[in-house]
Design an enzyme around this catalytic site. Structure first.
Site, PDB file in Angstrom:
ATOM      1  N   ASN A 150       0.807  -1.229   0.000  1.00 32.94           N
ATOM      2  CA  ASN A 150       0.000   0.000   0.000  1.00 32.94           C
ATOM      3  C   ASN A 150       0.836   1.274   0.000  1.00 32.94           C
ATOM      4  O   ASN A 150       0.454   2.268  -0.614  1.00 32.94           O
ATOM      5  CB  ASN A 150      -1.000  -0.018   1.167  1.00 32.94           C
ATOM      6  CG  ASN A 150      -0.316  -0.068   2.513  1.00 32.94           C
ATOM      7  OD1 ASN A 150       0.760  -0.636   2.656  1.00 32.94           O
ATOM      8  ND2 ASN A 150      -0.933   0.533   3.495  1.00 32.94           N
ATOM      9  N   GLU A 248       3.784  -5.222  12.340  1.00 30.46           N
ATOM     10  CA  GLU A 248       2.873  -4.085  12.145  1.00 30.46           C
ATOM     11  C   GLU A 248       1.736  -4.583  11.271  1.00 30.46           C
ATOM     12  O   GLU A 248       1.928  -4.824  10.074  1.00 30.46           O
ATOM     13  CB  GLU A 248       3.607  -2.929  11.457  1.00 30.46           C
ATOM     14  CG  GLU A 248       4.726  -2.330  12.273  1.00 30.46           C
ATOM     15  CD  GLU A 248       4.240  -1.625  13.511  1.00 30.46           C
ATOM     16  OE1 GLU A 248       3.054  -1.267  13.589  1.00 30.46           O
ATOM     17  OE2 GLU A 248       5.047  -1.463  14.443  1.00 30.46           O
ATOM     18  N   CYS A 282      -3.197   1.562   6.368  1.00 26.40           N
ATOM     19  CA  CYS A 282      -3.566   0.860   7.604  1.00 26.40           C
ATOM     20  C   CYS A 282      -4.122   1.817   8.643  1.00 26.40           C
ATOM     21  O   CYS A 282      -4.805   1.409   9.565  1.00 26.40           O
ATOM     22  CB  CYS A 282      -2.348   0.127   8.150  1.00 26.40           C
ATOM     23  SG  CYS A 282      -0.924   1.212   8.354  1.00 26.40           S
ATOM     24  N   GLU A 461       7.820   0.535  16.111  1.00 23.93           N
ATOM     25  CA  GLU A 461       8.846   1.032  15.207  1.00 23.93           C
ATOM     26  C   GLU A 461       8.986   2.531  15.440  1.00 23.93           C
ATOM     27  O   GLU A 461       8.258   3.111  16.228  1.00 23.93           O
ATOM     28  CB  GLU A 461       8.448   0.729  13.752  1.00 23.93           C
ATOM     29  CG  GLU A 461       8.308  -0.769  13.505  1.00 23.93           C
ATOM     30  CD  GLU A 461       8.019  -1.103  12.049  1.00 23.93           C
ATOM     31  OE1 GLU A 461       7.578  -0.218  11.302  1.00 23.93           O
ATOM     32  OE2 GLU A 461       8.235  -2.264  11.676  1.00 23.93           O
TER      33      GLU A 461
HETATM   34  P1  NDP Z   1       0.166  -9.252   3.313  1.00 22.94           P
HETATM   35  O1  NDP Z   1       0.160  -9.710   4.713  1.00 22.94           O
HETATM   36  O2  NDP Z   1      -0.601 -10.035   2.318  1.00 22.94           O
HETATM   37  O3  NDP Z   1       1.642  -9.156   2.743  1.00 22.94           O
HETATM   38  C1  NDP Z   1       2.667  -8.358   3.321  1.00 22.94           C
HETATM   39  C2  NDP Z   1       4.014  -8.871   2.856  1.00 22.94           C
HETATM   40  O4  NDP Z   1       4.230 -10.169   3.398  1.00 22.94           O
HETATM   41  C3  NDP Z   1       4.127  -9.036   1.348  1.00 22.94           C
HETATM   42  O5  NDP Z   1       5.446  -8.752   0.952  1.00 22.94           O
HETATM   43  C4  NDP Z   1       3.794 -10.496   1.177  1.00 22.94           C
HETATM   44  O6  NDP Z   1       4.240 -11.022  -0.038  1.00 22.94           O
HETATM   45  C5  NDP Z   1       4.525 -11.080   2.353  1.00 22.94           C
HETATM   46  N1  NDP Z   1       4.093 -12.421   2.765  1.00 22.94           N
HETATM   47  C6  NDP Z   1       2.917 -13.057   2.518  1.00 22.94           C
HETATM   48  N2  NDP Z   1       2.927 -14.300   3.075  1.00 22.94           N
HETATM   49  C7  NDP Z   1       4.121 -14.442   3.703  1.00 22.94           C
HETATM   50  C8  NDP Z   1       4.734 -15.471   4.478  1.00 22.94           C
HETATM   51  N3  NDP Z   1       4.121 -16.625   4.721  1.00 22.94           N
HETATM   52  N4  NDP Z   1       5.977 -15.275   4.966  1.00 22.94           N
HETATM   53  C9  NDP Z   1       6.615 -14.105   4.763  1.00 22.94           C
HETATM   54  N5  NDP Z   1       6.094 -13.089   4.026  1.00 22.94           N
HETATM   55  C10 NDP Z   1       4.864 -13.241   3.516  1.00 22.94           C
HETATM   56  O7  NDP Z   1      -0.318  -7.727   3.368  1.00 22.94           O
HETATM   57  P2  NDP Z   1      -0.648  -6.805   2.136  1.00 22.94           P
HETATM   58  O8  NDP Z   1       0.550  -6.693   1.256  1.00 22.94           O
HETATM   59  O9  NDP Z   1      -1.960  -7.255   1.560  1.00 22.94           O
HETATM   60  O10 NDP Z   1      -0.822  -5.380   2.856  1.00 22.94           O
HETATM   61  C11 NDP Z   1      -2.014  -4.953   3.386  1.00 22.94           C
HETATM   62  C12 NDP Z   1      -2.051  -5.191   4.887  1.00 22.94           C
HETATM   63  O11 NDP Z   1      -0.950  -4.537   5.502  1.00 22.94           O
HETATM   64  C13 NDP Z   1      -3.282  -4.615   5.537  1.00 22.94           C
HETATM   65  O12 NDP Z   1      -3.796  -5.533   6.453  1.00 22.94           O
HETATM   66  C14 NDP Z   1      -2.759  -3.387   6.263  1.00 22.94           C
HETATM   67  O13 NDP Z   1      -3.540  -3.016   7.362  1.00 22.94           O
HETATM   68  C15 NDP Z   1      -1.392  -3.831   6.657  1.00 22.94           C
HETATM   69  N6  NDP Z   1      -0.546  -2.687   6.922  1.00 22.94           N
HETATM   70  C16 NDP Z   1      -0.177  -2.434   8.206  1.00 22.94           C
HETATM   71  C17 NDP Z   1       0.588  -1.311   8.504  1.00 22.94           C
HETATM   72  C18 NDP Z   1       1.039  -1.024   9.901  1.00 22.94           C
HETATM   73  O14 NDP Z   1       1.959  -0.245  10.057  1.00 22.94           O
HETATM   74  N7  NDP Z   1       0.462  -1.619  10.928  1.00 22.94           N
HETATM   75  C19 NDP Z   1       0.990  -0.360   7.462  1.00 22.94           C
HETATM   76  C20 NDP Z   1       0.548  -0.741   6.149  1.00 22.94           C
HETATM   77  C21 NDP Z   1      -0.195  -1.870   5.894  1.00 22.94           C
HETATM   78  P3  NDP Z   1       3.181 -11.122  -1.287  1.00 22.94           P
HETATM   79  O15 NDP Z   1       2.883  -9.726  -1.672  1.00 22.94           O
HETATM   80  O16 NDP Z   1       3.896 -11.882  -2.307  1.00 22.94           O
HETATM   81  O17 NDP Z   1       1.979 -11.855  -0.732  1.00 22.94           O
END
Ligand code: NDP
Length: 480
Positions: A150, A248, A282, A461
């Site tokens: 995002n 996070e 988020c 963080e």
């Molecule tokens: P995901 O959890 O789907 O993916 C995040 C990252 O993790 C991607 O690089 C993804 O790769 C990777 N990933 C997926 N599965 C695994 C695994 N088993 N082991 C290690 N890495 C893995 O989140 P999104 O990318 O869909 O992002 C949206 C989410 O992020 C929302 O829930 C949002 O709220 C949260 N978010 C939280 C923030 C915070 O600071 N708290 C800030 C911004 C977003 P791939 O893309 O290939 O699946």
């Protein structure tokens, strides 16, 4: 078609398997480049490179490490226009937002931690005349940094900058959906002269490349930003290996508006906190609670302002709402609109797919939606939608709204609007959220701790918290 490369041991290289994944332009709904489909073997090579680079990088005087990171920040500034366009194309977000927020913040992250590390100090405790104890902070080793789609370069640098500044070497994986700016960033690292192996970027799928990083025994700490389900999966792998973890995760953030607020400011900011980045932040306030005395007036104005937002080509300056990240995500968001209706909600505006013409005719666009008539306990108000969808609910008392605001499993952020200072402090203290904004939204001082409570994450963080995470505290006791 452009093929992106992994950045391993200072080189831009192809994945060992030779396989690539399609990378979509969400505004056009078509493939425009390809990224490496890396596997555990690529991760192994990257971790080996990071392990080899660690002794020299961690021993490098901090001012020299800092200078290299500052150079990368300068190169981000130099390439601002290129990175802004790349980020908008890769993620569907409005160009104007990438220029205002994403890319400047990526440079700021690099600068903040490059300079912060110079001032990072540790404590000493004098035990009478018997001993002196001091805390020695040493980098944890190879860190794994995994970031979402995002805010691609913004969150990627938010993780790797403190890790590198603290003296760790890094194996990082950006989201498979938005790899482009991390790829461009790797080129900037080469240009800046970052020693080989210090930062390694492995592109690919979460369940292969991401999981490979988390599982690797030589990766000592995992810093992850993403969804709660993925965070739990990562914790279930990393916790038995006793790795340091910073998670996070998602949010379902309340935006609490009292009748004594500055109405115009609250309205203006609520438009931003609801729909910035298509609601794909988020920290967006997706549950809006309005005190009954101003509920009708606020809602009427909110609907009017929302209808004036331009859903359009992200590359056009006048666009307020760009494309959602993918066809699958658009389907998920529209599914929640259907669910809201099934739960008895009334969609007061928006919530339909938008068909644009020209190059964006196949893009993933959705009208910003406002839903009323739902209680705080329904699924629409409990689950993260992560799109341009908000619900609006009236409330009568402070106690009632605090209970409703705290009623989800999430606890990332909250916004409170009131001109009553005592109430602001009181409500902030009772909200179960890691970040609380009073009369503002998304205002960030990078020195402050950032993170969520409950299902929104573990750890903090930002500022010293991040530098502490990427270092081990050793107590050295010297007997006098
Ligand atoms: P995901 O959890 O789907 O993916 C995040 C990252 O993790 C991607 O690089 C993804 O790769 C990777 N990933 C997926 N599965 C695994 C695994 N088993 N082991 C290690 N890495 C893995 O989140 P999104 O990318 O869909 O992002 C949206 C989410 O992020 C929302 O829930 C949002 O709220 C949260 N978010 C939280 C923030 C915070 O600071 N708290 C800030 C911004 C977003 P791939 O893309 O290939 O699946």
């Amino acid at each position: 078609m452009q093929k992106l490369a992994n950045y391993i041991d200072g080189e831009l290289i192809a994945p060992l398997s030779g396989n690539y994944i399609d990378n979509y332009n969400p505004a056009e709904g078509r493939v425009y480049s390809m990224l490496p489909d890396s596997g555990t073997e690529d991760v192994r090579v990257a971790v080996d490179a990071a392990t080899r680079a660690f002794p020299a990088w961690s021993a490098m005087p901090v001012d020299k490490r800092s200078a290299l990171l500052l150079k990368i920040a300068d190169l981000i500034d130099r390439d601002l226009d290129k990175l802004v366009r790349a980020e908008s194309t890769d993620s569907g977000k409005p160009l104007a937002q990438a220029r205002r927020l994403d890319i400047p913040r990526a440079a700021a992250n690099m600068r903040f931690f490059a300079t912060g590390a110079i001032h990072f100090s540790s404590e000493a405790h004098v035990t009478g005349s018997d001993a002196v104890n001091y805390t020695l902070r040493t980098p944890v080793g190879v860190a794994g940094c995994i970031s979402p789609w995002n805010l691609p370069l913004y969150l990627f640098t938010w993780k790797i900058a403190p890790a590198l500044a603290a003296g760790c070497t890094v194996v990082a994986k950006p989201s498979e959906l938005t790899p482009m700016t991390a790829f461009l960033f790797s080129q900037l690292c080469i240009e800046a002269g970052l020693p080989k192996g210090v930062l390694n970027i492995v592109h690919g799928l979460g369940n292969k490349a991401g999981q490979g990083i988390v599982e690797h025994p030589h990766v000592s700490a995992i810093s992850f930003t993403g969804g709660t389900v993925t965070g739990k999966r990562i914790a279930s792998t990393a916790a038995p290996m006793l790795k340091k973890l910073s998670l996070e995760l998602g949010g379902k953030n309340p935006n609490v508006i009292f009748a004594d607020c500055d109405f115009d400011k609250a309205l203006e900011t609520t438009i931003e906190s609801s729909f910035s980045n298509q609601g794909e932040i988020c920290l967006c306030g997706s549950r809006i609670f309005v005190e009954r005395a101003i509920y009708e007036r606020f809602l009427e104005q909110l609907i009017k302002r929302t209808r004036s937002l331009v859903v359009g080509d992200p590359l056009e300056e006048k666009t307020n709402i760009g494309a959602l990240i993918s066809g699958a995500h658009m389907k998920k968001v529209l599914g929640y609109i259907t669910l809201a209706r099934e739960e008895g909600g009334e969609v007061l505006t928006g919530g339909k797919p938008v068909k644009l013409s020209g190059r964006c005719q196949m893009g993933y666009f959705v009208e910003p939606a406002i839903i009323a008539g739902l209680g705080p306990d329904c699924r629409t108000n409990q689950e993260e939608i992560f799109g341009p969808v908000v619900t609006v609910m009236p409330f009568d008392t402070e106690e009632e709204v605090i209970a409703a605001a705290n009623s989800t499993n999430y606890g990332l952020s909250a916004t409170v609007w009131t001109e009553n200072l005592k109430r602001a402090h009181r409500v902030a203290a009772h909200l179960k959220s890691g970040i609380i904004w009073v009369n503002c939204w998304l205002f960030r001082d990078l020195r402050t701790p950032f993170g969520g409570m409950k299902q929104s994450g573990v750890g903090r963080e930002g500022g010293w918290e991040a530098l502490r995470f990427f270092t081990e505290a050793k107590n050295v006791c010297v007997r006098l």
